[in-house]
Design a protein around this motif. Sequence first.
Motif, PDB file in Angstrom:
ATOM      1  N   ALA A 222       0.840  -1.197   0.000  1.00 53.86           N
ATOM      2  CA  ALA A 222       0.000   0.000   0.000  1.00 53.86           C
ATOM      3  C   ALA A 222       0.877   1.249   0.000  1.00 53.86           C
ATOM      4  CB  ALA A 222      -0.917   0.000   1.224  1.00 53.86           C
ATOM      5  N   SER A 223       0.451   2.260  -0.735  1.00 51.99           N
ATOM      6  CA  SER A 223       1.181   3.518  -0.782  1.00 51.99           C
ATOM      7  C   SER A 223       0.969   4.292   0.520  1.00 51.99           C
ATOM      8  CB  SER A 223       0.722   4.359  -1.967  1.00 51.99           C
ATOM      9  OG  SER A 223      -0.655   4.690  -1.842  1.00 51.99           O
ATOM     10  N   ALA A 224       1.755   5.347   0.696  1.00 49.49           N
ATOM     11  CA  ALA A 224       1.641   6.147   1.908  1.00 49.49           C
ATOM     12  C   ALA A 224       0.264   6.803   2.004  1.00 49.49           C
ATOM     13  CB  ALA A 224       2.748   7.203   1.935  1.00 49.49           C
ATOM     14  N   TRP A 225      -0.247   7.319   0.877  1.00 47.40           N
ATOM     15  CA  TRP A 225      -1.560   7.956   0.888  1.00 47.40           C
ATOM     16  C   TRP A 225      -2.663   6.939   1.173  1.00 47.40           C
ATOM     17  CZ3 TRP A 225      -4.463  11.791   1.784  1.00 47.40           C
ATOM     18  CH2 TRP A 225      -5.757  11.864   1.262  1.00 47.40           C
ATOM     19  N   ARG A 226      -2.530   5.730   0.565  1.00 43.48           N
ATOM     20  CA  ARG A 226      -3.543   4.695   0.799  1.00 43.48           C
ATOM     21  C   ARG A 226      -3.509   4.244   2.267  1.00 43.48           C
ATOM     22  NH1 ARG A 226      -6.498   0.902  -2.140  1.00 43.48           N
ATOM     23  NH2 ARG A 226      -7.964  -0.001  -0.655  1.00 43.48           N
ATOM     24  N   THR A 227      -2.327   4.145   2.845  1.00 39.57           N
ATOM     25  CA  THR A 227      -2.218   3.769   4.249  1.00 39.57           C
ATOM     26  C   THR A 227      -2.842   4.834   5.146  1.00 39.57           C
ATOM     27  OG1 THR A 227      -0.175   2.559   3.791  1.00 39.57           O
ATOM     28  CG2 THR A 227      -0.607   3.155   6.082  1.00 39.57           C
ATOM     29  N   PHE A 228      -2.574   6.092   4.814  1.00 39.08           N
ATOM     30  CA  PHE A 228      -3.135   7.184   5.610  1.00 39.08           C
ATOM     31  C   PHE A 228      -4.651   7.200   5.506  1.00 39.08           C
ATOM     32  CE2 PHE A 228      -4.612  11.604   5.839  1.00 39.08           C
ATOM     33  CZ  PHE A 228      -4.177  11.948   7.104  1.00 39.08           C
ATOM     34  N   ARG A 229      -5.170   6.989   4.294  1.00 43.08           N
ATOM     35  CA  ARG A 229      -6.617   7.066   4.089  1.00 43.08           C
ATOM     36  C   ARG A 229      -7.351   5.857   4.647  1.00 43.08           C
ATOM     37  NH1 ARG A 229      -9.690   5.779  -0.543  1.00 43.08           N
ATOM     38  NH2 ARG A 229      -7.753   5.268  -1.617  1.00 43.08           N
ATOM     39  N   SER A 230      -6.742   4.683   4.616  1.00 45.19           N
ATOM     40  CA  SER A 230      -7.420   3.452   5.008  1.00 45.19           C
ATOM     41  C   SER A 230      -7.154   3.025   6.442  1.00 45.19           C
ATOM     42  CB  SER A 230      -7.019   2.299   4.061  1.00 45.19           C
ATOM     43  OG  SER A 230      -7.323   2.616   2.722  1.00 45.19           O
ATOM     44  N   ILE A 231      -6.070   3.519   7.033  1.00 45.82           N
ATOM     45  CA  ILE A 231      -5.722   3.095   8.395  1.00 45.82           C
ATOM     46  C   ILE A 231      -5.725   4.285   9.356  1.00 45.82           C
ATOM     47  CG2 ILE A 231      -3.922   2.095   9.841  1.00 45.82           C
ATOM     48  CD1 ILE A 231      -3.063   0.383   7.511  1.00 45.82           C
ATOM     49  N   THR A 232      -4.947   5.310   9.032  1.00 44.34           N
ATOM     50  CA  THR A 232      -4.763   6.413   9.978  1.00 44.34           C
ATOM     51  C   THR A 232      -6.063   7.161  10.247  1.00 44.34           C
ATOM     52  OG1 THR A 232      -2.479   6.656   9.213  1.00 44.34           O
ATOM     53  CG2 THR A 232      -3.430   8.470  10.479  1.00 44.34           C
ATOM     54  N   LEU A 233      -6.727   7.610   9.177  1.00 43.32           N
ATOM     55  CA  LEU A 233      -7.943   8.394   9.375  1.00 43.32           C
ATOM     56  C   LEU A 233      -9.054   7.609  10.072  1.00 43.32           C
ATOM     57  CD1 LEU A 233      -8.286  10.633   6.182  1.00 43.32           C
ATOM     58  CD2 LEU A 233      -7.698  11.308   8.510  1.00 43.32           C
ATOM     59  N   PRO A 234      -9.363   6.361   9.649  1.00 40.58           N
ATOM     60  CA  PRO A 234     -10.416   5.631  10.368  1.00 40.58           C
ATOM     61  C   PRO A 234     -10.084   5.392  11.839  1.00 40.58           C
ATOM     62  CG  PRO A 234     -10.015   4.630   8.236  1.00 40.58           C
ATOM     63  CD  PRO A 234      -8.936   5.630   8.437  1.00 40.58           C
ATOM     64  N   MET A 235      -8.818   5.090  12.147  1.00 40.17           N
ATOM     65  CA  MET A 235      -8.451   4.828  13.528  1.00 40.17           C
ATOM     66  C   MET A 235      -8.445   6.114  14.365  1.00 40.17           C
ATOM     67  SD  MET A 235      -8.034   1.576  13.758  1.00 40.17           S
ATOM     68  CE  MET A 235      -7.187   1.397  15.311  1.00 40.17           C
ATOM     69  N   LEU A 236      -8.264   7.243  13.701  1.00 38.60           N
ATOM     70  CA  LEU A 236      -8.248   8.528  14.403  1.00 38.60           C
ATOM     71  C   LEU A 236      -9.627   9.153  14.529  1.00 38.60           C
ATOM     72  CD1 LEU A 236      -5.128  10.577  13.209  1.00 38.60           C
ATOM     73  CD2 LEU A 236      -5.603   9.725  15.497  1.00 38.60           C
ATOM     74  N   LYS A 237     -10.664   8.510  14.004  1.00 39.00           N
ATOM     75  CA  LYS A 237     -11.981   9.131  13.965  1.00 39.00           C
ATOM     76  C   LYS A 237     -12.480   9.591  15.332  1.00 39.00           C
ATOM     77  CE  LYS A 237     -16.674   8.455  12.227  1.00 39.00           C
ATOM     78  NZ  LYS A 237     -17.626   7.508  11.585  1.00 39.00           N
TER      79      LYS A 237
END
Length: 317
Positions: A222-237
């Motif tokens: 996964a790219s950095a943007w895909r990781t940020f969009r699929s992991i970081t943002l949902p976990m930070l909700k």
Amino acid sequence: MTTSTVTAQAPVTASPASTAPDPARLRRRRRLAQWGFVAPAVVFMLLFFGYPLVRNVVMSFQHYTPKTFFTGEAPFNGTDNWSNVFQDALFGKALWHTLVFTAGSLLGQFCIGLALAVFFSRRFPLGGALRSLILLPWLVPMVVSGIVWRRILDQDTGVLNSFLDTLGLGGHTPWLTSPHMALLSVVLVNIWIGIPFNMVILYGGLQEIPKELYEAASLDGASAWRTFRSITLPMLKPVITVVLVLGFMSTVKILDLILALTDGGPADSTQTLGTLTYQNSFVQLDFGAGAVVGNVLILISAVFAVFYLRANRTEGK
């Protein structure tokens, strides 16, 4: 010779029913103990939050003037205060400026704070020292920040215009004296002040995300943007919800920063609901009108407080 026999009596033992504690009495004692711990907090809330709130609502329906402090007379005038405030063109302008100021501040603070939180989540030399330096705008009193930025943004002697003039980019921008630039300048200063709060809270949320998720995403390519969009943002909700709601409730009522920078001017271009409350109550001495605007602010904050509580309840489920 007479003999006498002594009959030994068995010791009297209490029945279990007579020594067992009464469950109803235990419940009453437990309930009294609970109320004993809660009562100080309830009294504090009623005295310092409940009474001012109720008094402000009552005052909005009264003809409350400086004379009232001496005579004690504050006759009720129905909804006159409310109709006068809502019919005033300045109230509409102040409401619009409040929305623009709040939305612009929250957007800038959150985006830059999130970017800095992601940046500092990686370890590098002097990372802790840099994080500490970024906290300085948050630690400085807001009035002090406003006075300092007023000197920086001064059209004639400000540091910013002098720097732009040195670069040949024009050094005569009326940051705080132009009706078209003043609100933008106030928003930018408030963004600078609020970035540390967003960064600290979001940085803490990033530390709670399991590292295994990032490792799995890396193995999957996964790219950095895909990781940020699929992991970081949902976990930070949940953290994002807290940051935005608390940021809104602290930004929508800001008064001291605007007073220090522009005092609501020029030409009421930076007049918000907070400054309008101050102007009505302590400049024009129309306490009833000031109470009306204050109640509108309280109502707006209450709506977002309910949103915050419901969002937390949903996340908990």
